[in-house]
Design a protein around this motif. Structure first.
Motif, PDB file in Angstrom:
ATOM      1  N   GLY A 178      -2.617   4.453   0.577  1.00  0.00           N
ATOM      2  CA  GLY A 178      -3.418   3.230   0.593  1.00  0.00           C
ATOM      3  C   GLY A 178      -3.434   2.424  -0.681  1.00  0.00           C
ATOM      4  O   GLY A 178      -3.425   1.202  -0.627  1.00  0.00           O
ATOM      5  N   PRO A 182       0.834  -1.201   0.000  1.00  0.00           N
ATOM      6  CA  PRO A 182       0.000   0.000   0.000  1.00  0.00           C
ATOM      7  C   PRO A 182       0.870   1.253   0.000  1.00  0.00           C
ATOM      8  O   PRO A 182       1.900   1.290   0.667  1.00  0.00           O
ATOM      9  CB  PRO A 182      -0.782  -0.132   1.311  1.00  0.00           C
ATOM     10  CG  PRO A 182       0.064  -1.007   2.176  1.00  0.00           C
ATOM     11  CD  PRO A 182       0.831  -1.905   1.280  1.00  0.00           C
ATOM     12  N   GLN A 183       0.435   2.229  -0.758  1.00  0.00           N
ATOM     13  CA  GLN A 183       1.161   3.495  -0.768  1.00  0.00           C
ATOM     14  C   GLN A 183       1.197   4.058   0.653  1.00  0.00           C
ATOM     15  O   GLN A 183       0.183   4.109   1.322  1.00  0.00           O
ATOM     16  CB  GLN A 183       0.444   4.473  -1.694  1.00  0.00           C
ATOM     17  CG  GLN A 183       1.270   5.657  -2.055  1.00  0.00           C
ATOM     18  CD  GLN A 183       1.083   5.994  -3.519  1.00  0.00           C
ATOM     19  OE1 GLN A 183       1.474   5.220  -4.377  1.00  0.00           O
ATOM     20  NE2 GLN A 183       0.465   7.107  -3.795  1.00  0.00           N
ATOM     21  N   GLY A 184       2.371   4.452   1.107  1.00  0.00           N
ATOM     22  CA  GLY A 184       2.513   4.917   2.476  1.00  0.00           C
ATOM     23  C   GLY A 184       2.926   3.793   3.406  1.00  0.00           C
ATOM     24  O   GLY A 184       3.130   3.994   4.602  1.00  0.00           O
ATOM     25  N   GLY A 185       3.073   2.586   2.862  1.00  0.00           N
ATOM     26  CA  GLY A 185       3.413   1.427   3.687  1.00  0.00           C
ATOM     27  C   GLY A 185       4.899   1.087   3.652  1.00  0.00           C
ATOM     28  O   GLY A 185       5.280  -0.037   3.974  1.00  0.00           O
ATOM     29  N   GLY A 186       5.725   2.023   3.262  1.00  0.00           N
ATOM     30  CA  GLY A 186       7.170   1.799   3.315  1.00  0.00           C
ATOM     31  C   GLY A 186       7.741   1.163   2.052  1.00  0.00           C
ATOM     32  O   GLY A 186       8.839   0.608   2.075  1.00  0.00           O
ATOM     33  N   ILE A 187       7.031   1.267   0.950  1.00  0.00           N
ATOM     34  CA  ILE A 187       7.498   0.644  -0.294  1.00  0.00           C
ATOM     35  C   ILE A 187       8.738   1.366  -0.822  1.00  0.00           C
ATOM     36  O   ILE A 187       9.683   0.745  -1.301  1.00  0.00           O
ATOM     37  CB  ILE A 187       6.373   0.644  -1.366  1.00  0.00           C
ATOM     38  CG1 ILE A 187       5.100   0.023  -0.806  1.00  0.00           C
ATOM     39  CG2 ILE A 187       6.812  -0.070  -2.637  1.00  0.00           C
ATOM     40  CD1 ILE A 187       5.271  -1.345  -0.191  1.00  0.00           C
ATOM     41  N   GLU A 188       8.740   2.683  -0.703  1.00  0.00           N
ATOM     42  CA  GLU A 188       9.896   3.465  -1.172  1.00  0.00           C
ATOM     43  C   GLU A 188      11.159   3.078  -0.383  1.00  0.00           C
ATOM     44  O   GLU A 188      12.199   2.783  -0.973  1.00  0.00           O
ATOM     45  CB  GLU A 188       9.596   4.961  -1.017  1.00  0.00           C
ATOM     46  CG  GLU A 188      10.757   5.891  -1.324  1.00  0.00           C
ATOM     47  CD  GLU A 188      11.181   5.874  -2.787  1.00  0.00           C
ATOM     48  OE1 GLU A 188      10.395   5.418  -3.626  1.00  0.00           O
ATOM     49  OE2 GLU A 188      12.319   6.286  -3.080  1.00  0.00           O
ATOM     50  N   VAL A 204       7.454  -3.679   8.937  1.00  0.00           N
ATOM     51  CA  VAL A 204       6.861  -4.720   8.081  1.00  0.00           C
ATOM     52  C   VAL A 204       7.586  -4.786   6.740  1.00  0.00           C
ATOM     53  O   VAL A 204       7.921  -5.865   6.236  1.00  0.00           O
ATOM     54  CB  VAL A 204       5.358  -4.412   7.878  1.00  0.00           C
ATOM     55  CG1 VAL A 204       4.776  -5.260   6.769  1.00  0.00           C
ATOM     56  CG2 VAL A 204       4.591  -4.651   9.162  1.00  0.00           C
ATOM     57  N   ASN A 205       7.848  -3.616   6.162  1.00  0.00           N
ATOM     58  CA  ASN A 205       8.532  -3.578   4.865  1.00  0.00           C
ATOM     59  C   ASN A 205       9.929  -4.193   4.957  1.00  0.00           C
ATOM     60  O   ASN A 205      10.356  -4.939   4.069  1.00  0.00           O
ATOM     61  CB  ASN A 205       8.583  -2.145   4.330  1.00  0.00           C
ATOM     62  CG  ASN A 205       9.206  -1.157   5.306  1.00  0.00           C
ATOM     63  OD1 ASN A 205       9.436  -1.487   6.461  1.00  0.00           O
ATOM     64  ND2 ASN A 205       9.493   0.037   4.833  1.00  0.00           N
ATOM     65  N   LYS A 210       6.256  -0.279  11.900  1.00  0.00           N
ATOM     66  CA  LYS A 210       6.817   0.288  10.668  1.00  0.00           C
ATOM     67  C   LYS A 210       7.920  -0.575  10.068  1.00  0.00           C
ATOM     68  O   LYS A 210       8.584  -0.161   9.118  1.00  0.00           O
ATOM     69  CB  LYS A 210       7.376   1.682  10.958  1.00  0.00           C
ATOM     70  CG  LYS A 210       6.307   2.683  11.274  1.00  0.00           C
ATOM     71  CD  LYS A 210       6.956   4.026  11.551  1.00  0.00           C
ATOM     72  CE  LYS A 210       6.031   4.924  12.311  1.00  0.00           C
ATOM     73  NZ  LYS A 210       6.724   6.093  12.828  1.00  0.00           N
TER      74      LYS A 210
END
Lengths: 645, 102
Positions: free
Chosen positions: A49, A14-20, A173-174, A171
């Motif tokens: 999201g 999800p965007q904002g979920g630490g993908i970057e 999880v990523n 935080k």
């Protein structure tokens, strides 16, 4: 051994979920381990999201393109599972959150309805319940190994072991997801830990928490899956100092090294990150070697965020009139607002670089997606007869030098320079070696700048090359106007002066065409005698270079004509190269085939075969090679490719 | 003035159905407890537990479908077994993970 390594990974969530952060840590881990990398991010324009993902490729030689299927994917939520369960190749593996398996497809609110419908039909046709677990089952049937992580329990363990609140542990999880993917792929935990520490260098507590989370993920993989599936040897670039940069960042660096003193902008995707990077480094102390190379103690520029794009360019023009070395940065919709001022810059002969980061249009279009749709917009921007310079960069290194060169050309020829780049380049991260962006190769040229104008100074003096001496405003009395004017800038409608001034501006354009070397107008990559020539421009460059290798492996010899300068258009050079080939294929990421349109208009050469991509997703090397082969085998006029989620 | 109560979440005793709990906007197995003023897990329990009430005129956060919904929708969704909350929890530094989108 490492020459066989070609690792392709994906992290979705999800965007904002630490993908970057996850993408950056994976890239850093692989670079530290000695590989060259490329990573590109796809994200939605809805802020929080919705699904976003990062695709990464690593090998000994710098990769020029990404493509699916990947070797492994970390899918942190149900939407990612539904979106990518078919994007992992047989023999690869998927890391997923166990708690996501029962999630129903219809309950995923951010997912686009057409995709949801396609997936519903897919599951229905196979007699499967539309839940994330079914998608994973399909992947497993395709030979993909499934590795489920109990994220909730792992988060609880991180909080317990670190004695930290769940808000912080949650935080990580990523990090657990990326660690599982890298570790299972054969990257030793020590490299991942180093990368985490580099990534969170300024946040010791955050780094420690993530290192702990990474360790717990490794323990889980060891205990549950018996350790990694493979071994990844150390890459050939181990220990080499590299920079990991996005296209946005490298352009900002090019501008800074190129002597930029002021940048204006109004926020817009995908341009903003460039100005934000400049803002973050507006007063930069230099390392001793850079200080020596640039003969400067520090570099930096004023960065001005204005109330809109018209203000941004007008502010830039004001600063240019005062002698600043200026640029402004925007994307298609913002560039549309700048149009009126482009004509002003041409008439008033004010130097400005307009960095245009193209995205999917028209209108707001696909604000966070790829597009090469503003070439004609750039060519024909402004009103009246308006010669200017339009150049397009193909990759990070080119963009670095072009950013500096554009500033030189703007000042030397006292005209707007439109530097075309795009979203793919903006958000693609790659490793750059220091010698590739040598500041010593950049010289700052300011043209006919007059520091002490005498009493007879004429701002628009008629000269043979069409370029007048330029004094900064304030050094002497002068009139700068968008009205037609005499040599001293006074408005006039006198027909004789009008003709003289039109001829002066035309001569300037001829001077530009004459002085810019042919090597900076077009580049022919590959065998000059190849019978097939692919012609393209912008960020398709590294992708097409990769495609050439794939074609050669399949026995197709092709070369690639990259058009770098569009205005003044390199008529002779383009025509020379295109008439040598038996088959010419145009590759673009726009529907009108804008470069082909210009080629036909300027040279009369009619291209008969086209490859285009319109989805807003990154172009793949594999699909270019496939489309070229299809054209050669079946004679198709146009092949539309559409890979990517 | 508060609207009439039209539905109640099932009294499971767990945070995820408690009226004081707001799930993380992205990872909904953690969330913020307004009573304790700290982050808890969705299946934690405590003596202050009170099931969520759906009141007329209010808006709610559906963590099952990750959408803000009206009280009418919330009441319908409760019947379907979705998880409803008074709002979502957005951590203050989420901006670090968001791209600038304009």
């Amino acid at each position: 051994m490492t020459e066989n390594v070609d690792l392709k990974l994906l992290i979705g969530g999800p965007q904002g979920g630490g993908i970057e952060s996850a993408g950056q840590i994976v890239l850093k881990s692989l670079v530290l381990k000695g590989y060259q990398v490329i990573g590109t991010r796809e994200y939605q324009s809805n802020i929080i999201g919705a699904h976003s993902y990062f695709t990464i490729r690593a090998r000994a030689e710098r990769p020029g393109a990404i493509h699916f299927p990947v070797d492994a994917a970390t899918l942190l939520d149900a939407e990612s599972i539904f979106t990518h369960f078919q994007d992992v190749k047989p023999g690869g593996f998927i890391i997923y959150d166990k708690s996501a398996v029962n999630t129903k497809l219809r309950l995923i609110a951010p997912m686009p309805k057409p995709l949801k419908q396609r997936l519903e039909e897919f599951f229905k046709s196979r007699g499967l319940e539309p839940v994330a677990g079914s998608a994973l089952k399909v992947a497993e049937e395709n030979g993909v190994k499934l590795i489920g992580l109990p994220m909730k329990d792992l988060v609880r363990s991180v909080a317990k072991e670190a004695g930290a609140p769940l808000s912080r542990a949650g935080k990580t999880v990523n990090t657990m997801g990326l660690t599982a993917m890298l570790y299972f792929s054969g990257v030793e935990p020590s490299w991942i830990e180093k990368a985490i520490n580099v990534h969170f260098a300024a946040k010791k507590k955050v780094a420690d928490m993530n290192v702990l989370a990474s360790k717990l993920a490794v323990e889980y993989i060891d205990d549950t899956y018996g350790g990694p599936c493979c071994f990844l040897p150390e890459g050939p670039n181990l220990g080499k100092e590299v920079m990991l940069v996005t296209g946005n960042e490298i352009v900002a660096i090019g501008k800074a090294v190129g002597g930029l003193t002021m940048q204006t902008y109004y926020p817009i995707t995908p341009a903003s990150d460039e100005a934000l990077f400049l803002e973050g480094h507006r007063n930069l102390d230099l390392a001793p070697w850079a200080e020596e190379a640039l003969h400067l103690k520090r570099i930096g520029s004023v960065v001005l965020q204005t109330e809109d794009e018209l203000s941004a360019i007008i502010a830039a023009l004001g600063a240019a009139a005062a002698g600043a070395r200026v640029a402004t940065s925007t994307s298609g919709p913002g560039f549309a607002l700048m149009n009126e001022a482009i004509s002003l810059a041409i008439m008033a002969e004010l130097p400005v670089v307009i960095t245009v980061w193209m995205r999917g249009g028209p209108s707001t279009g696909l604000p966070t997606r790829e597009g090469q749709q503003d070439l004609l917009h750039a060519m024909f921007s402004g009103h009246g007869d308006n010669p200017k310079i339009v150049l397009a960069s193909g990759d990070h290194v080119e963009a670095y030098y072009d950013a500096a060169k554009a500033l030189n050309w703007a000042e030397k020829y006292q005209t707007p320079v439109i530097h075309l780049l795009d979203k793919y380049l903006a958000s693609t991260v790659t490793n750059i070696h220091r010698e590739e962006i040598d500041p010593l190769k950049i010289t700052i040229e300011r043209g006919k700048l007059v520091e002490n104008p005498g009493p007879d100074y004429k701002r628009y003096q008629i000269t043979e090359d069409g370029i007048s001496p330029r004094a900064p405003m304030g050094k002497t009395t002068m009139v700068i106007t968008g009205l037609e004017h005499t040599e001293d800038g006074m408005p006039t409608e006198d027909p004789v002066v009008r003709e003289q001034m039109m001829a002066k501006r035309r001569r300037k354009f001829e001077t530009i065409a004459k002085e810019i070397p042919a090597s900076e107008k077009v580049v022919l990559h590959g065998d000059p005698d190849a019978k097939v020539t692919i012609v393209s421009w912008g960020s398709t460059k590294p992708i097409i270079l990769e495609a050439l290798k794939l074609l050669e492996a399949d026995g197709v010899k092709a070369n690639f004509l990259q058009i770098r300068l569009f205005q003044p258009f390199p008529v002779k050079e383009v025509l020379d190269y295109l008439t040598r080939a038996e088959t010419v294929i145009d590759v673009e990421q726009n529907d009108l085939l804008q470069a082909a349109f210009l080629i036909r208009g300027y040279t009369g050469f009619e291209i008969k075969h086209f490859v285009k991509k319109l989805t807003g997703r990154a172009l793949w090397d594999k699909e270019v090679a496939w489309a070229v082969k299809r054209i050669l085998e079946k004679g198709d006029r146009e092949v539309v490719v559409s890979g990517g989620a | 003035m508060k609207g009439r109560i039209i539905a109640r979440a099932p009294a499971t005793g767990k945070c995820e159905t408690c009226k004081y709990w707001r799930p993380h906007v992205v990872y909904d197995y953690i969330g913020y407890c307004e009573k304790h003023r700290r982050i808890t897990m969705n299946d934690d329990t405590c003596p202050y537990y009170e099931p969520l009430e759906i009141r007329e005129g209010e808006f709610y956060w559906c963590s099952t479908c990750k959408t803000r919904v009206s009280w009418e929708e919330a009441a319908e969704y409760l019947k379907k077994g979705y998880l409803l909350h008074r709002g979502a929890y957005v951590e203050p530094d989420i901006k670090e993970e968001l791209y600038s989108v304009f």
